[in-house]
Motif scaffolding. Structure first.
Motif, short mmCIF file in Angstrom:
data_model
loop_
_atom_site.label_atom_id
_atom_site.label_comp_id
_atom_site.label_asym_id
_atom_site.label_seq_id
_atom_site.Cartn_x
_atom_site.Cartn_y
_atom_site.Cartn_z
N UNK A 99 3.80 1.51 -4.56
CA UNK A 99 2.63 1.16 -3.76
C UNK A 99 1.36 1.53 -4.51
N UNK A 100 0.28 1.78 -3.77
CA UNK A 100 -1.00 2.10 -4.39
C UNK A 100 -1.03 3.58 -4.76
N UNK A 101 -0.69 3.90 -6.00
CA UNK A 101 -0.67 5.30 -6.43
C UNK A 101 -0.96 5.36 -7.92
N UNK A 102 -1.75 6.38 -8.30
CA UNK A 102 -2.06 6.52 -9.73
C UNK A 102 -1.00 7.34 -10.45
N UNK A 103 -0.29 8.17 -9.69
CA UNK A 103 0.73 8.99 -10.32
C UNK A 103 1.72 9.43 -9.27
N UNK A 104 2.80 10.10 -9.68
CA UNK A 104 3.82 10.49 -8.69
C UNK A 104 3.28 11.53 -7.69
N UNK A 156 5.94 12.04 11.66
CA UNK A 156 5.40 12.24 10.31
C UNK A 156 5.85 11.09 9.44
N UNK A 157 5.06 10.84 8.37
CA UNK A 157 5.35 9.71 7.50
C UNK A 157 5.17 10.15 6.04
N UNK A 158 6.02 9.61 5.17
CA UNK A 158 6.08 10.04 3.77
C UNK A 158 6.03 8.79 2.88
N UNK A 159 5.02 8.71 1.99
CA UNK A 159 4.79 7.47 1.25
C UNK A 159 5.06 7.60 -0.25
N UNK A 160 5.09 6.43 -0.89
CA UNK A 160 5.17 6.27 -2.36
C UNK A 160 6.48 6.77 -2.97
N UNK A 161 7.55 6.79 -2.17
CA UNK A 161 8.83 7.32 -2.67
C UNK A 161 9.41 6.45 -3.79
N UNK A 182 0.82 -1.22 0.00
CA UNK A 182 0.00 0.00 0.00
C UNK A 182 0.85 1.26 0.00
N UNK A 183 1.79 1.35 0.94
CA UNK A 183 2.59 2.57 1.13
C UNK A 183 3.67 2.75 0.08
N UNK A 184 4.08 1.67 -0.55
CA UNK A 184 5.27 1.74 -1.39
C UNK A 184 6.47 1.97 -0.50
N UNK A 185 7.49 2.65 -1.04
CA UNK A 185 8.65 3.00 -0.20
C UNK A 185 8.23 4.15 0.72
N UNK A 186 8.51 3.97 2.00
CA UNK A 186 8.09 5.03 2.92
C UNK A 186 9.13 5.27 4.01
N UNK A 187 9.03 6.46 4.63
CA UNK A 187 9.90 6.84 5.75
C UNK A 187 9.00 7.43 6.82
N UNK A 188 9.27 7.05 8.08
CA UNK A 188 8.54 7.66 9.19
C UNK A 188 9.57 8.30 10.13
N UNK A 189 9.32 9.54 10.50
CA UNK A 189 10.26 10.28 11.36
C UNK A 189 9.58 10.62 12.68
N UNK A 190 10.27 10.32 13.77
CA UNK A 190 9.75 10.67 15.10
C UNK A 190 10.38 11.99 15.53
N UNK A 191 9.54 12.98 15.85
CA UNK A 191 10.06 14.31 16.19
C UNK A 191 10.24 14.51 17.68
N UNK A 192 9.31 14.00 18.45
CA UNK A 192 9.45 13.99 19.91
C UNK A 192 8.45 12.96 20.43
N UNK A 193 8.16 12.99 21.70
CA UNK A 193 7.29 11.94 22.23
C UNK A 193 5.85 12.09 21.73
N UNK A 194 5.52 13.25 21.16
CA UNK A 194 4.14 13.48 20.71
C UNK A 194 3.98 13.30 19.20
N UNK A 195 4.90 13.84 18.42
CA UNK A 195 4.68 13.92 16.97
C UNK A 195 5.60 13.03 16.14
#
Ligand SMILES: [Zn+2]
Length: 408
Positions: free
Chosen positions: A352-357, A323-328, A308-321
């Motif tokens: 992953x599941x994407x119709x376009x870039x 972010x995640x970036x998909x379809x790379x 689904x996600x394709x190539x992805x990266x998830x970044x932890x900023x602190x204990x609360x936040x």
């Protein structure tokens, strides 16, 4: 080495609110006064003094009933004090003091209940009408300065300096965007200015106010001072020496030039799966290969590929936040890597599941996916005008005091 050892200092500053306080040792528990002292406004020499704590199962009634206070009935006493004291609030392990007459009747004359170190209730049985009242002990605020060189972990150092665990955790939180406290090294310097409350000038009653501090981290001095901005909700926020907030703001988008092709939605028609489902992200369409940047600093929490996600990266900023970036089309970081705001972490693709870039940008708050466009995140606007003038005036003497610790 001797020099280093001498640097770790704990000093009560000379500009303490109260002159006497310089010699008074810090006592972190409630001290029962000796029977030859006076307390609660009574001279103990005039009474037989009994000090005790409420035992499990004791009530105001059972304690009073055991006393030799003449023919007064417990009910009558409870009624006469009820405007001042609800007898049901008596709790186990709380201290009480009984002042008995010194003559042979040894009659209870005054009963004092202490729900906490600061407050007490007096029940005076000496007159025919019982007198009951509540009093609060006088509080002295004292300035305190601690600082020097880290000799072990931060918590060990603060603990050795006699800093409250509560203050230590407050400090960690204030710097959560700027300092990784686990990465502080032996030899890093720090300084903290704060005030403490003392009851009756001698009994420690906790930290009153954090006034300013600095921590050296990766060769940089990070200052923090509290300030309530005019026109703000009255909340104390912490700023650096230039009035910049210590919070790390998120960039609005993970790619520079783009358009939103699909918003966060509880229900949308999935262009590939051809069915209605939630879209828990914001899609930014951009040509394949466009650099994707992390919207805030942090540590790479996950990288990988799913159908689904394709190539992805998830970044932890602190204990609360996080972010995640998909379809790379390409991932440019690895798990555990520290990344700074604006750093390129991958390239736009349509894996992953994407119709376009495009990049699907997902925002996590306390483990739940939320709409990044609707979040009320702190604004990065620098302090200006009156606020800035007032702030810089406020911190000037504090910063000077901190720098004098740093120069030791
Ligand atoms: Zn998406």
């Amino acid at each position: 080495m001797k020099y280093l050892a001498a640097i770790l200092i704990v000093l009560t500053t000379l500009f303490s609110c109260d002159k006497k306080s310089e010699q008074t040792p810090v006592v972190k528990k409630i001290v029962k006064p000796k029977a030859d002292n006076s307390d609660f406004g009574f001279n103990y020499a005039d009474f037989n003094v009994v000090q005790d704590t409420v035992k499990k199962g004791d009530t105001f009634g059972t304690i009073i009933q055991k006393q030799n206070i003449g023919d007064r009935k417990v009910h009558e006493i409870v009624q006469s004090v009820k405007d001042t004291f609800d007898v049901r609030v008596i709790r186990p392990n709380k201290a009480y003091t009984m002042l008995r007459s010194k003559n042979k009747t040894n009659k209870l004359e005054v009963f004092i209940y202490q729900p906490d170190a600061l407050n007490y209730y007096i029940f005076d049985f000496r007159d025919s009408a019982i007198v009951a009242y509540k009093k609060t002990r006088p509080i002295t605020i004292r300035k305190k300065t601690i600082g020097g060189v880290l000799k072990g972990s931060l918590s060990e150092t603060l603990d050795k300096s006699g800093v409250d665990a509560g203050l230590a955790s407050q400090i960690t939180k204030i710097y959560s965007w700027t300092i990784d406290f686990f990465k502080l090294k032996k030899g890093d310097r720090f300084g903290i200015l704060f005030t403490e409350r003392y009851i009756n000038d001698s009994i420690y009653n906790g930290v009153h106010e954090l006034q300013g501090m600095f921590f050296e981290y990766k060769g940089k001095i990070n200052y923090a001072f509290p300030f309530v901005k005019e026109g703000s909700s009255g909340k104390i926020e912490f700023y650096d020496e230039d009035g910049k907030t210590l919070k790390n703001f998120f960039l609005k988008t993970p790619i520079k030039f783009s358009r939103i092709s699909s918003r966060f939605s509880a229900n949308r028609f999935h262009p590939v799966q051809k069915r209605w489902k939630a879209h828990k992200g914001t899609d930014y369409a951009a040509p394949t290969g466009t650099p994707i940047t992390t919207t805030a600093s942090g540590v790479v929490e996950q990288t990988g590929y799913t159908a689904g996600n394709g190539n992805y990266v998830k970044v932890k900023h602190n204990s609360t936040y996080s972010t995640q970036y998909l379809h790379m089309s390409k991932i440019l970081v690895r798990r555990g890597q520290r990344v700074t705001q604006g750093q390129v972490i991958g390239k736009v693709g349509s894996t992953g599941l994407a119709t376009g870039p495009h990049v699907c940008y997902r925002f996590w708050k306390n483990g739940v996916q939320v709409d990044a466009l609707k979040l009320n995140l702190p604004t990065g606007e620098p302090m200006t005008g009156n606020n800035k003038t007032k702030y810089l005036q406020n911190i000037e003497p504090l910063k000077r005091a901190l720098d004098s610790i740093g120069n030791l």
